[in-house]
Design a protein around this motif. Structure first.
Motif, mmCIF file in Angstrom:
data_model
loop_
_atom_site.group_PDB
_atom_site.id
_atom_site.type_symbol
_atom_site.label_atom_id
_atom_site.label_comp_id
_atom_site.label_asym_id
_atom_site.label_seq_id
_atom_site.Cartn_x
_atom_site.Cartn_y
_atom_site.Cartn_z
ATOM 1 N N GLY A 25 32.922 39.154 -38.072
ATOM 2 C CA GLY A 25 34.100 38.306 -37.831
ATOM 3 C C GLY A 25 34.932 38.827 -36.671
ATOM 4 O O GLY A 25 35.409 38.054 -35.831
ATOM 5 N N LEU A 26 35.098 40.136 -36.608
ATOM 6 C CA LEU A 26 35.850 40.740 -35.502
ATOM 7 C C LEU A 26 35.136 40.510 -34.180
ATOM 8 O O LEU A 26 35.769 40.159 -33.179
ATOM 9 N N LEU A 27 33.825 40.684 -34.172
ATOM 10 C CA LEU A 27 33.054 40.459 -32.955
ATOM 11 C C LEU A 27 33.163 39.008 -32.492
ATOM 12 O O LEU A 27 33.368 38.744 -31.304
ATOM 13 N N LEU A 28 33.043 38.067 -33.420
ATOM 14 C CA LEU A 28 33.173 36.652 -33.060
ATOM 15 C C LEU A 28 34.574 36.331 -32.532
ATOM 16 O O LEU A 28 34.724 35.556 -31.584
ATOM 17 N N ASN A 29 35.573 36.944 -33.139
ATOM 18 C CA ASN A 29 36.946 36.741 -32.679
ATOM 19 C C ASN A 29 37.108 37.230 -31.245
ATOM 20 O O ASN A 29 37.701 36.546 -30.402
ATOM 21 N N ARG A 30 36.557 38.392 -30.938
ATOM 22 C CA ARG A 30 36.656 38.944 -29.584
ATOM 23 C C ARG A 30 35.864 38.095 -28.588
ATOM 24 O O ARG A 30 36.280 37.904 -27.453
ATOM 25 N N LEU A 31 34.716 37.582 -29.015
ATOM 26 C CA LEU A 31 33.935 36.715 -28.135
ATOM 27 C C LEU A 31 34.676 35.420 -27.826
ATOM 28 O O LEU A 31 34.647 34.933 -26.695
ATOM 29 N N GLU A 32 35.359 34.858 -28.816
ATOM 30 C CA GLU A 32 36.148 33.647 -28.577
ATOM 31 C C GLU A 32 37.285 33.929 -27.596
ATOM 32 O O GLU A 32 37.549 33.127 -26.694
ATOM 33 N N LEU A 33 37.944 35.064 -27.749
ATOM 34 C CA LEU A 33 39.023 35.436 -26.834
ATOM 35 C C LEU A 33 38.497 35.619 -25.417
ATOM 36 O O LEU A 33 39.084 35.144 -24.445
ATOM 37 N N ALA A 34 37.350 36.292 -25.305
ATOM 38 C CA ALA A 34 36.753 36.494 -23.979
ATOM 39 C C ALA A 34 36.365 35.156 -23.355
ATOM 40 O O ALA A 34 36.550 34.947 -22.158
ATOM 41 N N ALA A 35 35.840 34.232 -24.155
ATOM 42 C CA ALA A 35 35.455 32.922 -23.629
ATOM 43 C C ALA A 35 36.677 32.157 -23.115
ATOM 44 O O ALA A 35 36.616 31.516 -22.062
ATOM 45 N N LEU A 36 37.782 32.240 -23.839
ATOM 46 C CA LEU A 36 39.007 31.573 -23.379
ATOM 47 C C LEU A 36 39.503 32.167 -22.065
ATOM 48 O O LEU A 36 39.886 31.449 -21.142
ATOM 49 N N GLU A 37 39.496 33.484 -21.985
ATOM 50 C CA GLU A 37 39.961 34.123 -20.759
ATOM 51 C C GLU A 37 39.004 33.868 -19.596
ATOM 52 O O GLU A 37 39.436 33.721 -18.463
ATOM 53 N N LEU A 38 37.715 33.828 -19.873
ATOM 54 C CA LEU A 38 36.758 33.563 -18.802
ATOM 55 C C LEU A 38 36.935 32.162 -18.236
ATOM 56 O O LEU A 38 36.709 31.944 -17.043
ATOM 57 N N ALA A 39 37.360 31.219 -19.062
ATOM 58 C CA ALA A 39 37.635 29.872 -18.554
ATOM 59 C C ALA A 39 38.780 29.919 -17.552
ATOM 60 O O ALA A 39 38.727 29.272 -16.499
ATOM 61 N N GLY A 40 39.810 30.702 -17.852
ATOM 62 C CA GLY A 40 40.919 30.852 -16.907
ATOM 63 C C GLY A 40 40.497 31.569 -15.643
ATOM 64 O O GLY A 40 40.896 31.195 -14.536
ATOM 65 N N VAL A 41 39.682 32.599 -15.794
ATOM 66 C CA VAL A 41 39.183 33.341 -14.633
ATOM 67 C C VAL A 41 38.328 32.427 -13.763
ATOM 68 O O VAL A 41 38.410 32.462 -12.533
ATOM 69 N N ARG A 42 37.506 31.597 -14.395
ATOM 70 C CA ARG A 42 36.665 30.664 -13.651
ATOM 71 C C ARG A 42 37.525 29.732 -12.792
ATOM 72 O O ARG A 42 37.220 29.494 -11.626
ATOM 73 N N ASP A 43 38.623 29.246 -13.356
ATOM 74 C CA ASP A 43 39.506 28.362 -12.594
ATOM 75 C C ASP A 43 40.115 29.092 -11.396
ATOM 76 O O ASP A 43 40.190 28.547 -10.299
ATOM 77 N N HIS A 44 40.561 30.318 -11.620
ATOM 78 C CA HIS A 44 41.155 31.086 -10.517
ATOM 79 C C HIS A 44 40.099 31.446 -9.464
ATOM 80 O O HIS A 44 40.389 31.439 -8.270
ATOM 81 N N LEU A 45 38.896 31.746 -9.900
ATOM 82 C CA LEU A 45 37.831 32.064 -8.962
ATOM 83 C C LEU A 45 37.460 30.839 -8.135
ATOM 84 O O LEU A 45 37.253 30.939 -6.932
ATOM 85 N N LEU A 46 37.400 29.682 -8.778
ATOM 86 C CA LEU A 46 37.128 28.442 -8.058
ATOM 87 C C LEU A 46 38.223 28.165 -7.037
ATOM 88 O O LEU A 46 37.944 27.763 -5.897
ATOM 89 N N LYS A 47 39.465 28.405 -7.416
ATOM 90 C CA LYS A 47 40.585 28.219 -6.491
ATOM 91 C C LYS A 47 40.460 29.174 -5.303
ATOM 92 O O LYS A 47 40.684 28.779 -4.153
ATOM 93 N N LEU A 48 40.092 30.426 -5.575
ATOM 94 C CA LEU A 48 39.926 31.411 -4.508
ATOM 95 C C LEU A 48 38.815 30.995 -3.547
ATOM 96 O O LEU A 48 38.981 31.068 -2.327
ATOM 97 N N VAL A 49 37.701 30.534 -4.079
ATOM 98 C CA VAL A 49 36.586 30.089 -3.229
ATOM 99 C C VAL A 49 37.000 28.880 -2.407
ATOM 100 O O VAL A 49 36.683 28.791 -1.215
ATOM 101 N N LEU A 50 37.715 27.947 -3.021
ATOM 102 C CA LEU A 50 38.171 26.759 -2.297
ATOM 103 C C LEU A 50 39.140 27.134 -1.178
ATOM 104 O O LEU A 50 39.024 26.625 -0.054
ATOM 105 N N VAL A 51 40.082 28.021 -1.454
ATOM 106 C CA VAL A 51 41.030 28.463 -0.424
ATOM 107 C C VAL A 51 40.280 29.140 0.718
ATOM 108 O O VAL A 51 40.560 28.894 1.894
#
Length: 127
Positions: A25-51
């Motif tokens: 359960g703890l591992l799944l919780n951490r994976l969900e948190l990482a997935a949420l943060e990676l979505a935000g990182v993906r958006d910022h990375l896409l913005k950086l590439v576009l700029v």
């Protein structure tokens, strides 16, 4: 079965099962948190590439058109000296764009602060 036998603590196998279930359960919780943060990182990375892509494209257009215009207008007055002047100006613009991109990277928008903090707290709790 007496009353005392019904209130016995669970055995070793049952305890290990509970520990394994909690760990999963703890591992799944951490994976969900990482997935949420990676979505935000993906958006910022896409913005950086576009700029960066827009900076390269617009820098190329600006370099071509401005160079031709300025060379045409200034050639009669200062001759070939206009070419190093234009080079210096566009070099400064390129350096400014690179510094902007580095500032975006250093601002922490591409890191996973919540996930790393949770993993550190998990490690500290286990050790």
């Amino acid at each position: 079965m007496t009353h005392e036998e019904g209130n016995r603590p669970p055995g070793l196998i049952a305890s290990l099962g509970l520990v394994a279930r909690n760990a999963i359960g703890l591992l799944l919780n951490r994976l969900e948190l990482a997935a949420l943060e990676l979505a935000g990182v993906r958006d910022h990375l896409l913005k950086l590439v576009l700029v960066f892509a827009l900076a390269v494209l617009l820098g190329g257009f600006a370099l071509v058109y401005a160079t031709v215009t300025v060379v045409y207008l200034a050639w009669a007055a200062i001759g070939w000296l206009i070419l190093p002047i234009i080079t210096a100006v566009f070099l400064l613009v390129a350096i400014g764009l690179i510094l902007y991109a580095r500032a975006m990277l250093k601002s922490g928008q591409l890191s996973l602060p919540a996930t790393m903090a949770e993993l550190k707290s998990d490690r500290d709790m286990l050790v």
